[in-house]
Design a protein around this motif. Sequence first.
Motif, PDB file in Angstrom:
ATOM      1  N   THR A  68       0.840  -1.201   0.000  1.00 42.41           N
ATOM      2  CA  THR A  68       0.000   0.000   0.000  1.00 42.41           C
ATOM      3  C   THR A  68       0.876   1.253   0.000  1.00 42.41           C
ATOM      4  N   GLY A  69       2.091   1.126   0.512  1.00 43.01           N
ATOM      5  CA  GLY A  69       2.955   2.300   0.587  1.00 43.01           C
ATOM      6  C   GLY A  69       4.097   2.308  -0.410  1.00 43.01           C
ATOM      7  N   ALA A  70       4.233   1.246  -1.152  1.00 44.43           N
ATOM      8  CA  ALA A  70       5.336   1.190  -2.124  1.00 44.43           C
ATOM      9  C   ALA A  70       4.928   0.286  -3.284  1.00 44.43           C
ATOM     10  N   ALA A  71       4.413   0.897  -4.322  1.00 44.04           N
ATOM     11  CA  ALA A  71       3.976   0.111  -5.476  1.00 44.04           C
ATOM     12  C   ALA A  71       5.174  -0.289  -6.337  1.00 44.04           C
ATOM     13  N   PHE A  72       5.096  -0.113  -7.627  1.00 44.93           N
ATOM     14  CA  PHE A  72       6.185  -0.586  -8.479  1.00 44.93           C
ATOM     15  C   PHE A  72       7.433   0.278  -8.300  1.00 44.93           C
ATOM     16  N   MET A  73       7.245   1.566  -8.308  1.00 43.67           N
ATOM     17  CA  MET A  73       8.311   2.541  -8.028  1.00 43.67           C
ATOM     18  C   MET A  73       9.621   2.234  -8.743  1.00 43.67           C
ATOM     19  N   GLU A  84      18.550  15.093  -0.015  1.00 48.64           N
ATOM     20  CA  GLU A  84      18.641  15.661  -1.367  1.00 48.64           C
ATOM     21  C   GLU A  84      17.366  15.451  -2.174  1.00 48.64           C
ATOM     22  N   ASN A  85      16.401  14.823  -1.571  1.00 50.00           N
ATOM     23  CA  ASN A  85      15.129  14.513  -2.245  1.00 50.00           C
ATOM     24  C   ASN A  85      15.366  13.932  -3.641  1.00 50.00           C
ATOM     25  N   ILE A  86      16.147  12.877  -3.664  1.00 52.20           N
ATOM     26  CA  ILE A  86      16.549  12.275  -4.936  1.00 52.20           C
ATOM     27  C   ILE A  86      15.356  11.787  -5.761  1.00 52.20           C
ATOM     28  N   PHE A  87      14.327  11.338  -5.096  1.00 52.91           N
ATOM     29  CA  PHE A  87      13.160  10.838  -5.841  1.00 52.91           C
ATOM     30  C   PHE A  87      12.265  11.968  -6.331  1.00 52.91           C
ATOM     31  N   GLN A  88      12.560  13.171  -5.865  1.00 48.17           N
ATOM     32  CA  GLN A  88      11.751  14.333  -6.226  1.00 48.17           C
ATOM     33  C   GLN A  88      10.274  14.150  -5.905  1.00 48.17           C
ATOM     34  N   HIS A  89      10.028  13.545  -4.780  1.00 45.93           N
ATOM     35  CA  HIS A  89       8.646  13.444  -4.327  1.00 45.93           C
ATOM     36  C   HIS A  89       8.241  14.762  -3.710  1.00 45.93           C
ATOM     37  N   GLU A  90       6.969  15.072  -3.816  1.00 43.49           N
ATOM     38  CA  GLU A  90       6.520  16.317  -3.207  1.00 43.49           C
ATOM     39  C   GLU A  90       6.464  16.183  -1.690  1.00 43.49           C
ATOM     40  N   LYS A  91       6.075  14.991  -1.262  1.00 39.50           N
ATOM     41  CA  LYS A  91       5.938  14.824   0.182  1.00 39.50           C
ATOM     42  C   LYS A  91       7.044  13.941   0.728  1.00 39.50           C
ATOM     43  N   ILE A  92       7.744  14.470   1.689  1.00 37.30           N
ATOM     44  CA  ILE A  92       8.805  13.701   2.340  1.00 37.30           C
ATOM     45  C   ILE A  92       8.206  12.467   3.043  1.00 37.30           C
ATOM     46  N   SER A  93       6.982  12.605   3.540  1.00 35.66           N
ATOM     47  CA  SER A  93       6.405  11.497   4.302  1.00 35.66           C
ATOM     48  C   SER A  93       6.202  10.253   3.441  1.00 35.66           C
ATOM     49  N   SER A  94       5.733  10.448   2.194  1.00 36.12           N
ATOM     50  CA  SER A  94       5.508   9.271   1.349  1.00 36.12           C
ATOM     51  C   SER A  94       6.839   8.659   0.944  1.00 36.12           C
ATOM     52  N   LYS A 103       9.568   8.708   2.813  1.00 33.17           N
ATOM     53  CA  LYS A 103      10.094   7.979   3.973  1.00 33.17           C
ATOM     54  C   LYS A 103       9.402   6.637   4.135  1.00 33.17           C
ATOM     55  N   ARG A 104       8.147   6.613   3.749  1.00 32.21           N
ATOM     56  CA  ARG A 104       7.360   5.405   3.911  1.00 32.21           C
ATOM     57  C   ARG A 104       7.787   4.327   2.907  1.00 32.21           C
ATOM     58  N   GLY A 105       8.007   4.760   1.683  1.00 31.16           N
ATOM     59  CA  GLY A 105       8.327   3.785   0.644  1.00 31.16           C
ATOM     60  C   GLY A 105       9.774   3.312   0.665  1.00 31.16           C
ATOM     61  N   LEU A 106      10.647   4.173   1.122  1.00 28.80           N
ATOM     62  CA  LEU A 106      12.077   3.878   1.024  1.00 28.80           C
ATOM     63  C   LEU A 106      12.544   2.542   1.632  1.00 28.80           C
ATOM     64  N   PRO A 107      12.081   2.188   2.835  1.00 27.26           N
ATOM     65  CA  PRO A 107      12.558   0.909   3.386  1.00 27.26           C
ATOM     66  C   PRO A 107      12.248  -0.276   2.471  1.00 27.26           C
ATOM     67  N   TYR A 108      11.099  -0.229   1.822  1.00 27.42           N
ATOM     68  CA  TYR A 108      10.723  -1.351   0.947  1.00 27.42           C
ATOM     69  C   TYR A 108      11.588  -1.375  -0.300  1.00 27.42           C
ATOM     70  N   ILE A 109      11.881  -0.187  -0.799  1.00 27.84           N
ATOM     71  CA  ILE A 109      12.729  -0.138  -1.983  1.00 27.84           C
ATOM     72  C   ILE A 109      14.134  -0.631  -1.633  1.00 27.84           C
ATOM     73  N   LEU A 110      14.620  -0.199  -0.483  1.00 25.94           N
ATOM     74  CA  LEU A 110      15.941  -0.681  -0.045  1.00 25.94           C
ATOM     75  C   LEU A 110      15.954  -2.200   0.076  1.00 25.94           C
ATOM     76  N   ARG A 111      14.877  -2.719   0.635  1.00 24.22           N
ATOM     77  CA  ARG A 111      14.813  -4.170   0.793  1.00 24.22           C
ATOM     78  C   ARG A 111      14.858  -4.862  -0.580  1.00 24.22           C
ATOM     79  N   ARG A 112      14.143  -4.275  -1.539  1.00 20.37           N
ATOM     80  CA  ARG A 112      14.163  -4.853  -2.901  1.00 20.37           C
ATOM     81  C   ARG A 112      15.577  -4.818  -3.467  1.00 20.37           C
ATOM     82  N   VAL A 113      16.208  -3.674  -3.333  1.00 21.75           N
ATOM     83  CA  VAL A 113      17.546  -3.528  -3.903  1.00 21.75           C
ATOM     84  C   VAL A 113      18.519  -4.489  -3.215  1.00 21.75           C
ATOM     85  N   ASN A 114      18.320  -4.690  -1.923  1.00 21.66           N
ATOM     86  CA  ASN A 114      19.236  -5.555  -1.186  1.00 21.66           C
ATOM     87  C   ASN A 114      19.127  -7.039  -1.516  1.00 21.66           C
ATOM     88  N   VAL A 115      18.060  -7.449  -2.184  1.00 27.87           N
ATOM     89  CA  VAL A 115      18.019  -8.866  -2.581  1.00 27.87           C
ATOM     90  C   VAL A 115      18.696  -9.084  -3.933  1.00 27.87           C
TER      91      VAL A 115
END
Lengths: 204, 188
Positions: free
Chosen positions: A18-23, A50-60, A62-74
């Motif tokens: 719900t917080g991290a779709a395909f991204m 640095e807001n690398i993802f250029q998201h408007e909201k920092i909160s979204s 922050k929410r998605g990032l852990p999941y993306i990191l987990r994906r990258v780490n596999v």
Amino acid sequence: MKGLISMETRLEYTSALTGAAFMFYEFKQVVILKEQGLSDKEIRAKVITENIFQHEKISSLKRGLPYILRRVNVLDEKLRSMVIEEGTEIGKIINLYAIMKTNRLFFEFMEEVIYEKLQSNNYILEKKDLNMYFTAKAEQNESIASWTEATIKKLKHVHSKILIDAGMLKDMKSGELNRIIIDDEIKSHLIEICDSKYLQAMGE
Amino acid sequence: MSNLNSRLEKIIPKIKEDKFIEGRGLGNEISFYVFDYKPEDELAVRDYIKIIKKEFSYEGSNRKIIEFDLYKMLLDITKDKRIFERIFEMEKKQGKDALFKALRTFANPQIFLQRIKEQMDGHNIVIITGVGKVFPFVRSHNILNNLQEVIDKTPVIMFYPGEYSEQDLHLFGKFKDDNYYRAFRLVN
């Protein structure tokens, strides 16, 4: 890399999608940072300051990032370099693989719904397929049964959306499934690292 | 056959006309032409396309022809994308229906247009062939419909094994492609 079996026994069902779709864009940026040798902590700091993802909201973000990191780490080195050096289509397949590998609910959806359909040359994904899948999972699992209706609704949407972004579903309206032909190198690499079940789930 | 030959012989003079390259003038009409022929004449047509290309290949020619054989392009693209071997494997393992679906998905107009764009490089006439061979994975009208965005006003001749009435395309005289009104018959 850690053994697959031990990893999977630890994977719980979560509503993380719900917080991290395909991204894909975000996924690729993190792969690049990882390849530059940054640690998870450094990546987190860099992405947020640095807001690398250029998201408007920092909160979204922050929410998605852990999941993306987990994906990258596999991903192993080979898959990471393919995401960076090869075209978007290949990157998207690898992202889809990483999502399956880090999200049990989505992986089983691919295995139990999408694979079954492709196997029988049935190329229409209907709303009822998603409904049935989530109902069955809720019956089998207490934690899923406790999720709100809104969460389930959002998850159904995200599951379809991931398929669209990965190129496996034409659009929501028609529900027409595509069959993708997976690049030789990805295929042989996934077989080599004993991840062929993810290939199978993508219809291979 | 004599009918075919006399029609083929009109192609070169037609290309030589000034207005062929300049476009049809009126409005912003794009110069799309279809040369339709009976599927059984395929080989004769293929031979004649070589003659056409040769006719304009001399140094200093102001007609620079590039041929896009859709079938050959499809094979090249699958090789570039490293799925060529996979096609045979898929047919063997998963059957013809699966292969058909997969190639239809893969062979979307965009991958062709991208390649056409990359290879245009100063050519000012486009010939499209291989329409019959690439069937049923690619339907030619899908390419035509999107071609203008990559080649602008460059005239295009599509060699079409079937019938074109300036309204309908009938591949092999059997399968109706979508209605297509934008092209002219190159030779009547």
